[in-house]
Design a protein around this motif. Structure first.
Motif, PDB file in Angstrom:
ATOM      1  N   GLY A 140     -34.008  43.010 -90.303  1.00 54.66           N
ATOM      2  CA  GLY A 140     -34.465  41.346 -89.193  1.00 54.66           C
ATOM      3  C   GLY A 140     -34.454  40.595 -89.297  1.00 54.66           C
ATOM      4  N   MET A 141     -34.967  38.811 -89.116  1.00 53.91           N
ATOM      5  CA  MET A 141     -34.974  37.441 -89.577  1.00 53.91           C
ATOM      6  C   MET A 141     -35.912  36.769 -88.398  1.00 53.91           C
ATOM      7  N   ARG A 142     -36.477  36.001 -89.031  1.00 48.84           N
ATOM      8  CA  ARG A 142     -37.435  35.066 -87.803  1.00 48.84           C
ATOM      9  C   ARG A 142     -36.830  34.309 -88.452  1.00 48.84           C
ATOM     10  N   LEU A 143     -37.032  32.528 -87.271  1.00 50.17           N
ATOM     11  CA  LEU A 143     -37.300  31.438 -87.411  1.00 50.17           C
ATOM     12  C   LEU A 143     -37.623  30.365 -86.375  1.00 50.17           C
ATOM     13  N   THR A 144     -37.895  29.280 -86.385  1.00 50.77           N
ATOM     14  CA  THR A 144     -38.453  28.690 -86.052  1.00 50.77           C
ATOM     15  C   THR A 144     -37.151  27.046 -85.255  1.00 50.77           C
ATOM     16  N   VAL A 145     -37.347  27.469 -83.749  1.00 54.13           N
ATOM     17  CA  VAL A 145     -36.009  26.630 -83.648  1.00 54.13           C
ATOM     18  C   VAL A 145     -36.399  25.331 -82.404  1.00 54.13           C
ATOM     19  N   GLN A 146     -35.993  24.410 -82.671  1.00 52.98           N
ATOM     20  CA  GLN A 146     -36.277  23.068 -81.437  1.00 52.98           C
ATOM     21  C   GLN A 146     -35.171  22.539 -81.524  1.00 52.98           C
ATOM     22  N   SER A 147     -34.843  22.124 -80.124  1.00 53.01           N
ATOM     23  CA  SER A 147     -33.813  21.313 -80.050  1.00 53.01           C
ATOM     24  C   SER A 147     -34.015  20.220 -79.124  1.00 53.01           C
ATOM     25  N   PRO A 148     -34.340  19.443 -79.402  1.00 48.10           N
ATOM     26  CA  PRO A 148     -35.266  17.791 -79.042  1.00 48.10           C
ATOM     27  C   PRO A 148     -33.938  16.952 -77.784  1.00 48.10           C
ATOM     28  N   ILE A 149     -32.710  17.137 -77.984  1.00 48.83           N
ATOM     29  CA  ILE A 149     -31.980  16.359 -77.427  1.00 48.83           C
ATOM     30  C   ILE A 149     -31.553  17.221 -75.904  1.00 48.83           C
ATOM     31  N   GLU A 150     -31.082  18.087 -75.785  1.00 51.29           N
ATOM     32  CA  GLU A 150     -30.309  18.864 -74.783  1.00 51.29           C
ATOM     33  C   GLU A 150     -30.791  20.399 -75.301  1.00 51.29           C
ATOM     34  N   ARG A 151     -30.832  21.564 -73.871  1.00 54.78           N
ATOM     35  CA  ARG A 151     -31.334  22.832 -74.715  1.00 54.78           C
ATOM     36  C   ARG A 151     -29.772  22.914 -74.527  1.00 54.78           C
ATOM     37  N   THR A 152     -29.920  24.087 -75.668  1.00 54.30           N
ATOM     38  CA  THR A 152     -28.669  24.371 -75.996  1.00 54.30           C
ATOM     39  C   THR A 152     -29.096  26.237 -76.241  1.00 54.30           C
ATOM     40  N   VAL A 153     -28.156  26.966 -76.780  1.00 49.91           N
ATOM     41  CA  VAL A 153     -28.310  28.433 -76.380  1.00 49.91           C
ATOM     42  C   VAL A 153     -27.668  29.262 -77.258  1.00 49.91           C
ATOM     43  N   LEU A 154     -28.441  29.383 -78.390  1.00 52.92           N
ATOM     44  CA  LEU A 154     -28.163  30.342 -79.705  1.00 52.92           C
ATOM     45  C   LEU A 154     -27.728  31.697 -79.470  1.00 52.92           C
ATOM     46  N   ASP A 155     -27.093  32.409 -80.428  1.00 50.48           N
ATOM     47  CA  ASP A 155     -26.978  33.381 -80.376  1.00 50.48           C
ATOM     48  C   ASP A 155     -27.064  34.377 -81.525  1.00 50.48           C
ATOM     49  N   LEU A 156     -27.012  35.257 -82.126  1.00 50.84           N
ATOM     50  CA  LEU A 156     -26.705  35.973 -83.571  1.00 50.84           C
ATOM     51  C   LEU A 156     -25.430  36.525 -83.727  1.00 50.84           C
ATOM     52  N   VAL A 157     -24.495  36.694 -85.071  1.00 47.50           N
ATOM     53  CA  VAL A 157     -23.875  37.701 -85.081  1.00 47.50           C
ATOM     54  C   VAL A 157     -23.623  38.007 -86.634  1.00 47.50           C
ATOM     55  N   VAL A 158     -23.719  39.307 -86.622  1.00 50.96           N
ATOM     56  CA  VAL A 158     -24.091  40.168 -87.642  1.00 50.96           C
ATOM     57  C   VAL A 158     -22.165  40.556 -88.431  1.00 50.96           C
ATOM     58  N   VAL A 159     -21.737  40.293 -89.659  1.00 53.80           N
ATOM     59  CA  VAL A 159     -20.928  40.642 -90.215  1.00 53.80           C
ATOM     60  C   VAL A 159     -20.841  41.278 -91.157  1.00 53.80           C
ATOM     61  N   ASP A 160     -20.464  42.433 -91.362  1.00 56.48           N
ATOM     62  CA  ASP A 160     -20.872  44.388 -92.407  1.00 56.48           C
ATOM     63  C   ASP A 160     -18.949  43.692 -93.287  1.00 56.48           C
ATOM     64  N   GLU A 161     -18.926  44.305 -94.491  1.00 57.13           N
ATOM     65  CA  GLU A 161     -18.622  44.141 -95.493  1.00 57.13           C
ATOM     66  C   GLU A 161     -17.065  44.299 -94.955  1.00 57.13           C
ATOM     67  N   LEU A 162     -16.795  44.886 -93.933  1.00 57.48           N
ATOM     68  CA  LEU A 162     -15.493  44.973 -93.887  1.00 57.48           C
ATOM     69  C   LEU A 162     -14.625  44.394 -92.393  1.00 57.48           C
ATOM     70  N   GLY A 163     -15.696  43.400 -92.727  1.00 59.84           N
ATOM     71  CA  GLY A 163     -15.358  41.864 -91.789  1.00 59.84           C
ATOM     72  C   GLY A 163     -15.194  42.561 -89.680  1.00 59.84           C
ATOM     73  N   ARG A 164     -16.611  43.664 -89.956  1.00 58.22           N
ATOM     74  CA  ARG A 164     -16.599  43.743 -88.775  1.00 58.22           C
ATOM     75  C   ARG A 164     -17.834  42.886 -87.786  1.00 58.22           C
ATOM     76  N   THR A 165     -17.900  43.046 -86.366  1.00 57.70           N
ATOM     77  CA  THR A 165     -19.275  41.406 -86.037  1.00 57.70           C
ATOM     78  C   THR A 165     -20.129  42.178 -85.117  1.00 57.70           C
ATOM     79  N   TYR A 166     -20.991  41.859 -85.666  1.00 57.50           N
ATOM     80  CA  TYR A 166     -22.361  42.577 -83.933  1.00 57.50           C
ATOM     81  C   TYR A 166     -23.227  41.847 -83.697  1.00 57.50           C
ATOM     82  N   GLU A 167     -23.391  41.873 -82.557  1.00 57.75           N
ATOM     83  CA  GLU A 167     -24.548  40.822 -81.576  1.00 57.75           C
ATOM     84  C   GLU A 167     -24.818  40.987 -81.502  1.00 57.75           C
ATOM     85  N   ALA A 168     -26.708  40.219 -81.425  1.00 60.09           N
ATOM     86  CA  ALA A 168     -27.867  40.386 -80.625  1.00 60.09           C
ATOM     87  C   ALA A 168     -27.818  41.054 -79.775  1.00 60.09           C
TER      88      ALA A 168
END
Length: 287
Positions: A195-223
């Motif tokens: 997994g991963m950890r990160l610290t984030v801030q959006s000082p101007i406007e609220r922003t939606v974040l999401d995470l996508v993982v790509v495997d060696e065959l190009g298939r995508t996986y979403e949080a």
């Protein structure tokens, strides 16, 4: 009979080459030997796997004064040269060729130009891929580490001093657009990334974040969850074992096959118009 066989083979090769050479008026206006040389290089790779021979042909074309002003052919040669270098793991030379291809058109709107820009980002992703765990980036040094901006627009820069450095990820967004920041993964070991950890801030406007993982065959996986960044500094942790395949027919994510991790930002669903998104990233860890 042997001589006849040789002549027939030569005739067949000539016919194949003739089919490959574009028949558009633009192609006919350029020196025919330059176009033929380009396709000879393509055939050298496809039929014999002769990457070095093809590279020599491509480099010869780029040095040809008759090709310098033919942006379409020159772009195709640069793209092909970049691919050949990439196949030989000559990543710096591959990136140089792709970037030169992209720069041929200031607008960057042709399909070749856009493709070269994408290929350049893929090479940079491979060059900066994470190769050991755990890895933590605090942005204390003047570097963006292995992060690559995958969006067509936007900027990425480090700000602050040695003890309080952060990464600023800036872009204009409309309700349909998505900003994309990625890092490659090439973990060579028995323990795959968890997994991963990160610290984030959006000082101007609220922003939606999401995470996508790509495997060696190009298939995508979403949080399974998204994270809203706002003016408050927040910590976010993502467990790769909880990633869901984008298509139900795909298997569960094999964490040992992860090739890239993409952090994507978008406007909140009910927002309207265009707005500037500014994300402040700090203390990113992969484990």
């Amino acid at each position: 009979m042997a001589g006849l066989g040789v002549r027939l083979a030569a005739t067949g090769a000539a016919l194949l080459l003739g089919l490959l050479v574009p028949s558009s008026a633009h192609a006919q206006s350029r020196p025919p030997d330059a176009e033929v040389t380009y396709w000879e290089a393509q055939l050298a790779i496809s039929s014999r796997g002769d990457l070095q021979g093809a590279i020599e042909l491509y480099r010869g074309l780029l040095a040809d004064s008759r090709v310098r002003d033919d942006h379409e052919l020159r772009a195709r040669v640069l793209e092909a040269l970049g691919r050949a270098y990439w196949s030989l793991s000559e990543l710096d030379l591959a990136r140089e060729a792709f970037e030169a291809c992209h720069r041929l058109e200031s607008s960057g709107q042709s399909s070749i130009s856009r493709n070269c820009a994408h290929l350049s980002r893929q090479v940079v992703l491979e060059q900066g891929a994470i190769r050991s765990l755990p890895t933590t980036w605090t942005f204390e040094e003047d570097t963006t580490h292995g992060l690559v901006l995958f969006s067509e627009q936007g900027t990425m820069r480090r700000e602050g001093g040695r003890r309080d450095g952060v990464l600023i990820w800036d872009q204009e967004l409309d309700p349909q657009s998505v900003a994309d920041l990625a890092v490659g993964m090439a973990i060579d070991g028995a323990t795959p990334p968890a997994g991963m950890r990160l610290t984030v801030q959006s000082p101007i406007e609220r922003t939606v974040l999401d995470l996508v993982v790509v495997d060696e065959l190009g298939r995508t996986y979403e949080a399974q969850t998204v994270f809203g960044a706002d003016e408050k500094v927040r910590a976010w942790e993502i467990d790769f074992t909880d990633m869901e395949p984008r298509l139900p027919s795909w298997p569960a994510l094999d964490r040992s096959k992860i090739s890239a991790v993409h952090l994507r930002a978008s406007r909140p669903p009910l927002s309207e118009g265009r707005a500037r998104h500014k994300i402040v990233l700090d203390d990113i860890s992969f484990y």
